[in-house]
Design a protein around this motif. Structure first.
Motif, PDB file in Angstrom:
ATOM      1  N   THR A 241       0.823  -1.210   0.000  1.00  0.00           N
ATOM      2  CA  THR A 241       0.000   0.000   0.000  1.00  0.00           C
ATOM      3  C   THR A 241       0.856   1.259   0.000  1.00  0.00           C
ATOM      4  O   THR A 241       0.391   2.329  -0.403  1.00  0.00           O
ATOM      5  N   SER A 242       2.107   1.145   0.443  1.00  0.00           N
ATOM      6  CA  SER A 242       3.033   2.285   0.376  1.00  0.00           C
ATOM      7  C   SER A 242       3.779   2.317  -0.943  1.00  0.00           C
ATOM      8  O   SER A 242       4.549   3.255  -1.199  1.00  0.00           O
ATOM      9  N   GLY A 243       3.563   1.282  -1.790  1.00  0.00           N
ATOM     10  CA  GLY A 243       4.284   1.203  -3.050  1.00  0.00           C
ATOM     11  C   GLY A 243       5.777   1.187  -2.812  1.00  0.00           C
ATOM     12  O   GLY A 243       6.281   0.443  -1.971  1.00  0.00           O
ATOM     13  N   ASP A 244       6.480   2.034  -3.526  1.00  0.00           N
ATOM     14  CA  ASP A 244       7.924   2.175  -3.345  1.00  0.00           C
ATOM     15  C   ASP A 244       8.185   3.262  -2.296  1.00  0.00           C
ATOM     16  O   ASP A 244       8.733   4.322  -2.591  1.00  0.00           O
ATOM     17  N   TRP A 245       7.736   2.982  -1.062  1.00  0.00           N
ATOM     18  CA  TRP A 245       7.990   3.874   0.077  1.00  0.00           C
ATOM     19  C   TRP A 245       7.562   5.323  -0.206  1.00  0.00           C
ATOM     20  O   TRP A 245       8.292   6.276   0.075  1.00  0.00           O
ATOM     21  N   TYR A 246       6.372   5.490  -0.765  1.00  0.00           N
ATOM     22  CA  TYR A 246       5.794   6.822  -1.003  1.00  0.00           C
ATOM     23  C   TYR A 246       6.718   7.703  -1.848  1.00  0.00           C
ATOM     24  O   TYR A 246       6.848   8.910  -1.613  1.00  0.00           O
ATOM     25  N   SER A 247       7.330   7.100  -2.856  1.00  0.00           N
ATOM     26  CA  SER A 247       8.254   7.842  -3.719  1.00  0.00           C
ATOM     27  C   SER A 247       7.554   8.279  -5.007  1.00  0.00           C
ATOM     28  O   SER A 247       6.401   7.950  -5.262  1.00  0.00           O
ATOM     29  N   GLY A 248       8.295   9.020  -5.832  1.00  0.00           N
ATOM     30  CA  GLY A 248       7.817   9.390  -7.155  1.00  0.00           C
ATOM     31  C   GLY A 248       7.130  10.747  -7.200  1.00  0.00           C
ATOM     32  O   GLY A 248       7.018  11.459  -6.199  1.00  0.00           O
ATOM     33  N   THR A 249       6.673  11.075  -8.384  1.00  0.00           N
ATOM     34  CA  THR A 249       5.985  12.350  -8.583  1.00  0.00           C
ATOM     35  C   THR A 249       4.620  12.321  -7.902  1.00  0.00           C
ATOM     36  O   THR A 249       4.058  11.258  -7.637  1.00  0.00           O
ATOM     37  N   ARG A 250       4.083  13.505  -7.633  1.00  0.00           N
ATOM     38  CA  ARG A 250       2.823  13.615  -6.898  1.00  0.00           C
ATOM     39  C   ARG A 250       1.667  13.929  -7.852  1.00  0.00           C
ATOM     40  O   ARG A 250       1.853  14.606  -8.865  1.00  0.00           O
ATOM     41  N   ASN A 251       0.479  13.451  -7.482  1.00  0.00           N
ATOM     42  CA  ASN A 251      -0.705  13.756  -8.282  1.00  0.00           C
ATOM     43  C   ASN A 251      -1.306  15.091  -7.847  1.00  0.00           C
ATOM     44  O   ASN A 251      -0.723  15.818  -7.028  1.00  0.00           O
ATOM     45  N   GLU A 252      -2.487  15.396  -8.374  1.00  0.00           N
ATOM     46  CA  GLU A 252      -3.094  16.702  -8.092  1.00  0.00           C
ATOM     47  C   GLU A 252      -3.475  16.873  -6.627  1.00  0.00           C
ATOM     48  O   GLU A 252      -3.716  17.992  -6.165  1.00  0.00           O
ATOM     49  N   TYR A 253      -3.542  15.757  -5.887  1.00  0.00           N
ATOM     50  CA  TYR A 253      -3.864  15.825  -4.458  1.00  0.00           C
ATOM     51  C   TYR A 253      -2.611  15.801  -3.584  1.00  0.00           C
ATOM     52  O   TYR A 253      -2.703  15.758  -2.362  1.00  0.00           O
ATOM     53  N   GLY A 254      -1.446  15.796  -4.232  1.00  0.00           N
ATOM     54  CA  GLY A 254      -0.198  15.770  -3.490  1.00  0.00           C
ATOM     55  C   GLY A 254       0.228  14.392  -3.033  1.00  0.00           C
ATOM     56  O   GLY A 254       1.138  14.260  -2.211  1.00  0.00           O
ATOM     57  N   ILE A 255      -0.410  13.339  -3.563  1.00  0.00           N
ATOM     58  CA  ILE A 255      -0.101  11.966  -3.163  1.00  0.00           C
ATOM     59  C   ILE A 255       0.966  11.401  -4.101  1.00  0.00           C
ATOM     60  O   ILE A 255       0.804  11.441  -5.325  1.00  0.00           O
ATOM     61  N   PRO A 256       2.067  10.862  -3.568  1.00  0.00           N
ATOM     62  CA  PRO A 256       3.098  10.282  -4.444  1.00  0.00           C
ATOM     63  C   PRO A 256       2.567   9.094  -5.238  1.00  0.00           C
ATOM     64  O   PRO A 256       1.731   8.325  -4.754  1.00  0.00           O
TER      65      PRO A 256
END
Length: 521
Positions: free
Chosen positions: A350-365
């Motif tokens: 559920t954390s994927g790759d430890w909350y990494s990567g670019t963020r969406n429009e809601y600020g979620i990685p």
């Protein structure tokens, strides 16, 4: 003889020999749900009760008796067609912590002295109807390291869930948080919103690291969640939850090792003595059993576990830990004691790759895992003693089960230089994945084990960025175990085309997806 009697008396006076302590009580149906045993409420027969090693059945009056020491958790193994009371976080209340002197003082909160055990330690159960077909939510590694990541977990995962009546409970497969054990409470607050009973596995990031023996590494977990080795029945399935992290590593004295202590496997063996052989046995733990060498997982423990499971024809394991998704199978060459194989689903996180990567429009990685699997969660379906899984990608429709990786526009002249790649998230080697353009004949794709090209592209955005990207750089890619590819056809005419892909998963379910591409001069 006289010398032996004097020696025994001397040892008793020094406290070397202790009289055996016992706990006893009643497991009963709490018809008015007030948590107190009334005269009109009857005890329940043949309910398993454990001290973490020994397992006994209640008698016809619901009575049990078990030995206890100075550090035990007494718990009931939920029988089919009954439920536990829940606390205000939807965590089942099925245990009593017995630590007369309390836990040792550690960095994070632990159990205060509990005093003497009650004269009668009684456990209430509520009657409920359980179908042999039901569903459960399965989470891998929520693993928030701070309150921002708790918010990502809640917004990105919890709010994505529609837990209808077919979902009966959920299980998190460890690494509930990321080392800061004070976050266990905010994690519970987030899980509470799902509105279902929730069971938890301990992961290596849920442990007390300021201890010197493995048996004390779970003191804060026990304080927050209760036992980390337990079991429960639901329908025709028997779920066993185990802590499979040995800390400190018994080989080096540093870090941790995957494995089980003898007392844990004794509990598994003792509990299964009272389970019918036609039940589906589901093991829930954190670290996969299939790590490639004993430096990662102690294979002697796996061998004993497989021996214990040998009489049971219907088995399944679920793990997490890796932050990728994989279907693992153990056969005779791996120590499995039966014909056929034992399936372990290493669940995506559920954390994927430890909350990494670019963020969406809601600020979620974006948090795509290292094998190209998007973050999400699994839905386990049980039907009698058989099972199947679905993987739900967070923020996507339920039928989004693969990522088709191909240019949207490409040149007619150079089309032959391209390839089509498909990451079939629940796939495995041997599955059939095919593609076609329009109404052409279906063509087989080739299974490959290599990094997901779409994940590598996202990684390169960070590695070649000329402007600041707000977010954590994704981890380096690993080979995906559910990737297929095919050469792009070189005779596709100029114009727009629908590229269709279909795949059949290990449960026989057909999945399809279509993307539009354009061929230009």
């Amino acid at each position: 003889m006289k010398f032996k009697l004097l020696l025994a008396a001397s040892m008793l006076s020094l406290g070397v020999v202790h009289a055996q302590d016992f706990v006893k009580g009643i497991v009963y149906e709490d018809t008015n749900k007030n948590g107190k045993k009334e005269k009109t409420e009857t005890g329940l027969i043949n309910v398993s009760v454990s001290n973490g090693i020994d397992v006994v059945l209640t008698n016809e009056r619901g009575e049990y008796k078990l030995p206890v020491g100075k550090d035990n958790i007494i718990f009931v193994i939920k029988p089919t067609n009954y439920s536990f009371p829940l606390n205000d976080k939807n965590l089942p209340e099925f245990y009593y912590i017995h630590k007369p002197n309390g836990s040792p003082k550690l960095k994070y909160s632990t159990v205060s002295p509990t005093g003497e055990i009650p004269k009668s330690l009684d456990f209430p159960l509520y009657a409920q109807q359980e179908d042999i077909k039901f569903k459960a939510l399965i989470f891998g590694d929520p693993q928030a390291y701070n309150m921002d990541e708790i918010a990502y977990f809640k917004k990105g995962i919890i709010e994505d869930i529609n837990a209808d009546g077919t979902i009966k409970f959920g299980i998190s497969l460890g690494d509930l948080v990321g080392d800061d054990l004070e976050l266990h409470k905010p994690y519970q607050d987030a899980i509470q919103h799902i509105g279902k009973p929730w069971y938890n596995v301990m992961g290596n990031h849920d442990m007390n690291y300021d201890v010197e023996v493995d048996s004390l590494s779970d003191e804060t977990f026990e304080y927050n969640f209760g036992p980390n080795n337990y079991a429960f029945h639901y329908g025709n399935a028997y779920f066993i939850v185990l802590d499979n992290i040995l800390y400190p590593n018994p080989n080096t004295g540093k870090g941790y090792l995957g494995g089980f202590r003898k007392d844990q496997l004794d509990f598994v063996e003792n509990s299964l003595k009272y389970v019918p052989k036609d039940k589906l046995i589901i093991l829930n733990y954190h670290i996969p059993l299939g790590n490639i060498n004993s430096d990662s997982f102690r294979h002697s423990d796996r061998d004993r576990l497989f021996k214990i499971l040998a009489p049971f024809k219907h088995t399944l394991s679920m793990s997490a830990h890796t932050h990728w998704q994989e279907q693992i199978f153990y056969g005779l060459q791996d120590g499995w004691k039966q014909q056929g194989v034992h399936h372990e689903y290493n669940v995506g996180t559920t954390s994927g790759d430890w909350y990494s990567g670019t963020r969406n429009e809601y600020g979620i990685p974006s948090s795509t895992m290292r094998d190209g699997t998007p973050k999400g969660y699994a839905i386990l379906t049980i039907d009698n003693n058989s099972y199947s899984f679905e993987y739900k990608v967070a923020g996507k429709p339920k039928n989004y089960q693969m990522n088709i990786i191909v240019p949207s526009v490409l040149s007619e002249k150079y089309a032959r230089l391209y390839k089509i790649s498909v990451n079939f998230f629940m796939g495995k080697k041997g599955d059939k994945v095919q593609y076609r353009f329009g109404n052409d004949q279906w063509q087989n794709m080739t299974y490959v084990e290599q990094p997901d090209p779409a994940y590598q592209y996202e990684l390169l955005k960070f590695d070649t960025a000329e402007k600041f990207i707000d977010g954590r750089r994704p981890s380096n890619a690993v080979n995906s175990t559910h990737l297929w590819e095919a050469k792009f056809p070189n005779k596709l005419p100029v114009g727009k085309h629908d590229l269709q892909v279909k795949a059949i998963d290990m449960y026989g379910k057909l999945h399809t997806q279509t993307v539009a591409i354009e061929i230009v001069k």
